[in-house]
Design a protein around this motif. Structure first.
Motif: not given
Length: 175
Positions: A1-13, A39-49
């Motif tokens: 199964m292919e995983t989605g594109v990783k998206t990085k989100w950076n904190i808006d302090a 802080a940062s978050v890594e997601t698959e696309g825009d989904s935060f699951e």
């Protein structure tokens, strides 16, 4: 199964706050915050699951609006900022309602679970995509070797063991 594109989100302090609340003498509440954090978050696309969260705060940036109290919190009675200058959190799981991960304070790492409200995604007037979260929970400070304690003459505990966390985070999607 292919995983989605990783998206990085950076904190808006400018639109985020890392705050805590602790009972003082069991009759009032002291609120504090950390002014210097990342802080940062890594997601698959825009989904935060199944998003992956990383957080770091500089202990030296603690602010309870009282210089003497802040100095005491930075001392070895509490955080020991000289030896342990940062606290960190790395998530293990996120299901939309709860985030679980490893919190490290001083020389102790413990798994904690915090309640999480994902407030959604919006585009600001400048075209930036942002995501907002409200995260709350409690920890026992003594679990992290923040063990200083005192009792008043009447038997009141000066500082509660229970610390409430109140964290408001806004992230900006990397373009």
């Amino acid at each position: 199964m292919e995983t989605g594109v990783k998206t990085k989100w950076n904190i808006d302090a400018a639109h985020s706050e890392i705050a805590f609340k602790v009972k003082h003498m069991m009759i009032s509440t002291v609120t504090g915050s950390f002014e210097d954090f990342e802080a940062s978050v890594e997601t698959e696309g825009d989904s935060f699951e199944r998003a992956s969260f990383n957080f770091r705060a500089s202990i030296d940036s603690i602010n309870t609006k009282n210089g003497d109290r802040d100095s005491h919190l930075k001392s070895d009675d509490f955080f020991n900022v000289e030896e342990y200058p940062e606290m960190t959190f790395k998530s293990k799981s996120f299901d939309g309602d709860k985030i679980t991960g490893n919190l490290t304070i001083r020389d102790v790492t413990k798994e904690i679970t915090l309640d999480t409200d994902f407030n959604g995604i919006a585009t600001d007037p400048y075209g930036q995509t942002k995501a907002g979260f409200e995260i709350t929970g409690t920890i026992n400070r003594k679990d992290f070797n923040l063990t200083w304690g005192a009792v008043t003459e009447t038997g009141s505990i000066v500082v509660s063991d229970t610390v409430k966390l109140v964290i408001d985070l806004q992230f900006i999607k990397e373009s």
